[in-house]
Scaffold this active site. Structure first.
Site, PDB file in Angstrom:
ATOM      1  CG  ASP A  10      -1.883   1.092   1.212  1.00  0.00           C
ATOM      2  OD1 ASP A  10      -2.790   0.907   1.997  1.00  0.00           O
ATOM      3  OD2 ASP A  10      -1.742   2.160   0.758  1.00  0.00           O
ATOM      4  CB  ILE A  11       1.290   3.809  -2.511  1.00  0.00           C
ATOM      5  CG1 ILE A  11       2.456   5.090  -2.822  1.00  0.00           C
ATOM      6  CG2 ILE A  11       0.024   4.819  -2.324  1.00  0.00           C
ATOM      7  CD1 ILE A  11       2.703   5.374  -4.228  1.00  0.00           C
ATOM      8  CG  ASN A  24      -9.308  13.897 -11.043  1.00  0.00           C
ATOM      9  OD1 ASN A  24      -9.360  15.127 -10.773  1.00  0.00           O
ATOM     10  ND2 ASN A  24      -9.992  13.075 -10.163  1.00  0.00           N
ATOM     11  N   GLY A  32      -9.317   4.924  -6.635  1.00  0.00           N
ATOM     12  CA  GLY A  32      -8.036   4.246  -6.666  1.00  0.00           C
ATOM     13  C   GLY A  32      -7.253   4.673  -5.554  1.00  0.00           C
ATOM     14  CB  VAL A  33      -3.244   4.876  -5.967  1.00  0.00           C
ATOM     15  CG1 VAL A  33      -3.144   6.045  -7.139  1.00  0.00           C
ATOM     16  CG2 VAL A  33      -2.223   4.874  -5.059  1.00  0.00           C
ATOM     17  CG  ASP A  34      -5.973  11.140  -6.637  1.00  0.00           C
ATOM     18  OD1 ASP A  34      -7.008  11.950  -7.146  1.00  0.00           O
ATOM     19  OD2 ASP A  34      -5.253  11.531  -5.907  1.00  0.00           O
ATOM     20  CB  THR A 119      -1.933   0.512 -14.734  1.00  0.00           C
ATOM     21  OG1 THR A 119      -1.769   0.650 -13.101  1.00  0.00           O
ATOM     22  CG2 THR A 119      -0.501   0.772 -15.217  1.00  0.00           C
ATOM     23  CE1 TYR A 122      -8.256   9.117 -15.470  1.00  0.00           C
ATOM     24  CE2 TYR A 122      -6.195   9.940 -15.708  1.00  0.00           C
ATOM     25  CZ  TYR A 122      -7.379  10.056 -15.324  1.00  0.00           C
ATOM     26  OH  TYR A 122      -8.027  11.236 -14.743  1.00  0.00           O
TER      27      TYR A 122
HETATM   28  N1  APR Z   1      -1.269   1.665  -3.081  1.00  0.00           N
HETATM   29  C1  APR Z   1      -0.572   1.464  -4.237  1.00  0.00           C
HETATM   30  N2  APR Z   1      -1.124   1.328  -5.340  1.00  0.00           N
HETATM   31  C2  APR Z   1      -2.748   1.521  -5.317  1.00  0.00           C
HETATM   32  C3  APR Z   1      -3.431   1.707  -4.189  1.00  0.00           C
HETATM   33  C4  APR Z   1      -2.684   1.826  -2.918  1.00  0.00           C
HETATM   34  N3  APR Z   1      -3.244   1.952  -1.950  1.00  0.00           N
HETATM   35  N4  APR Z   1      -4.881   1.487  -4.760  1.00  0.00           N
HETATM   36  C5  APR Z   1      -4.694   1.499  -6.025  1.00  0.00           C
HETATM   37  N5  APR Z   1      -3.380   1.382  -6.474  1.00  0.00           N
HETATM   38  C6  APR Z   1      -3.144   1.052  -7.983  1.00  0.00           C
HETATM   39  C7  APR Z   1      -4.069   0.285  -8.695  1.00  0.00           C
HETATM   40  O1  APR Z   1      -4.264  -1.024  -8.506  1.00  0.00           O
HETATM   41  C8  APR Z   1      -3.541   0.712 -10.029  1.00  0.00           C
HETATM   42  O2  APR Z   1      -2.521  -0.335 -10.250  1.00  0.00           O
HETATM   43  O3  APR Z   1      -2.667   2.210  -8.427  1.00  0.00           O
HETATM   44  C9  APR Z   1      -2.738   2.046  -9.867  1.00  0.00           C
HETATM   45  C10 APR Z   1      -3.287   3.093 -10.681  1.00  0.00           C
HETATM   46  O4  APR Z   1      -4.681   3.102 -10.575  1.00  0.00           O
HETATM   47  P1  APR Z   1      -5.737   4.306 -10.267  1.00  0.00           P
HETATM   48  O5  APR Z   1      -5.549   4.869  -8.929  1.00  0.00           O
HETATM   49  O6  APR Z   1      -7.129   3.893 -10.692  1.00  0.00           O
HETATM   50  O7  APR Z   1      -5.055   5.413 -11.105  1.00  0.00           O
HETATM   51  P2  APR Z   1      -5.194   5.787 -12.535  1.00  0.00           P
HETATM   52  O8  APR Z   1      -5.284   4.631 -13.590  1.00  0.00           O
HETATM   53  O9  APR Z   1      -4.149   6.654 -13.109  1.00  0.00           O
HETATM   54  O10 APR Z   1      -6.515   6.723 -12.807  1.00  0.00           O
HETATM   55  C11 APR Z   1      -6.422   8.169 -12.332  1.00  0.00           C
HETATM   56  O11 APR Z   1      -8.515   7.566 -10.959  1.00  0.00           O
HETATM   57  O12 APR Z   1      -8.586   7.689  -8.885  1.00  0.00           O
HETATM   58  C12 APR Z   1      -8.920   8.275  -9.962  1.00  0.00           C
HETATM   59  O13 APR Z   1      -8.728  10.722  -9.420  1.00  0.00           O
HETATM   60  C13 APR Z   1      -8.026   9.811  -9.995  1.00  0.00           C
HETATM   61  O14 APR Z   1      -9.260  10.381 -11.919  1.00  0.00           O
HETATM   62  C14 APR Z   1      -8.214   9.864 -11.589  1.00  0.00           C
HETATM   63  C15 APR Z   1      -7.981   8.435 -12.119  1.00  0.00           C
END
Ligand code: APR
Length: 254
Positions: A10-11, A24, A32-34, A119, A122
């Site tokens: 977990d980041i 975004n 997601g991670v955001d 990944t 998006y």
């Molecule tokens: N720690 C590490 N990696 C994570 C975590 C976490 N806690 N949660 C999710 N991930 C991983 C996902 O499994 C994926 O491999 O982060 C990677 C990126 O996925 P997303 O979070 O969906 O990001 P992205 O594909 O860049 O989409 C961005 O999603 O959350 C919204 O606000 C964000 O609109 C933007 C879009």
């Protein structure tokens, strides 16, 4: 030379100076991670992000990390929404890593953790993104400790393999194996690698035709002016220097 590692976890639990979020353009948080990072950092993160928004795809901005302490900063970068691979998505993803590393260097960070940007929601293909992430951070190892954090085993394996992949290049004219070609005044380590025969030094003057070739073969053929060649030859250069200095390429892989 620092370390670059693929980490499974977990980041929000990484003990580093800077955590990068896949944001975004609004920087208000999302899923997601955001979403995970905004939840861990608290509501001030969105307030700070809103003051810097919009953040265009490929760009990066920094805010304090608030409740994520001892993490010092969150770097918000916006990845490309995957369409078909023909809309410049690769270049935008490269820019996310480059802009974040340059900003982290300005902030004098000693360590930084990246998620697998773009990944998830998006839709960027995971293997292609892992290769871009690994090659880009290997070509620009300007932060002592770089972590590529995967949230699942498959992404972790892709990142680990991409970090371990040697960069090899062969001469398009004679088929001989190439070495990276460096113009300008070389740092001492590059000079040592050149003495060992694993780097070619082009001197301080670029070719008169305005090109900047990045590869050279034993028969002195030179080629490779693209940005991809620049990135790949930079990785080969850093690897050659690491080998010459007897280091493990700086890519510890736990
Ligand atoms: N720690 C590490 N990696 C994570 C975590 C976490 N806690 N949660 C999710 N991930 C991983 C996902 O499994 C994926 O491999 O982060 C990677 C990126 O996925 P997303 O979070 O969906 O990001 P992205 O594909 O860049 O989409 C961005 O999603 O959350 C919204 O606000 C964000 O609109 C933007 C879009």
């Amino acid at each position: 030379m620092g370390t670059i590692a693929a980490v499974l976890g977990d980041i929000t639990r990484q003990q580093v100076d800077i955590i990068v979020t896949a944001a975004n353009e609004s920087l208000l948080g999302g899923g997601g991670v955001d979403g995970a990072i905004h939840r861990a950092a608290g509501p001030e993160l969105a307030e700070a992000g809103a003051r810097l928004a919009p953040c265009l795809p490929g760009r990066a901005v920094a805010t304090p990390a608030f409740d994520l302490a001892p993490v010092r900063h969150v770097i918000h970068t916006v990845g490309p929404v995957w369409e078909d691979g023909e809309q410049g998505e690769d270049d935008v993803l490269v820019s996310c890593y480059v802009e974040s590393l340059l900003l982290a260097e300005e902030l004098e960070a000693g360590s930084i953790a990246f998620p697998a940007i773009a990944t998830g929601i998006y839709g960027f293909p995971a293997e292609r993104a892992a290769h871009i992430a690994a090659m880009t951070v290997r070509s620009l190892p300007i932060i002592d400790e770089i972590r590529l954090v995967a949230f699942d085993e498959q992404t972790h394996a892709l990142l680990r393999d991409a970090l371990a992949e040697p960069v090899e290049e062969w001469c398009p004219t004679c088929g001989e194996k190439a070495i990276p070609l460096l113009f300008g005044r070389p740092v001492e380590e590059a000079r040592q690698a050149a003495d060992a025969g694993s780097v070619a030094l082009g001197g301080c003057l670029l070719p008169e035709d305005g090109t900047e070739p990045r590869w050279q073969c034993p028969r002195q053929h030179r080629w490779g002016e693209s940005r991809r060649d620049q990135r790949r030859s930079q990785v080969a250069l850093h690897d050659a220097i690491a080998v010459t200095l007897g280091e493990d390429h700086g890519r510890s892989v736990p």
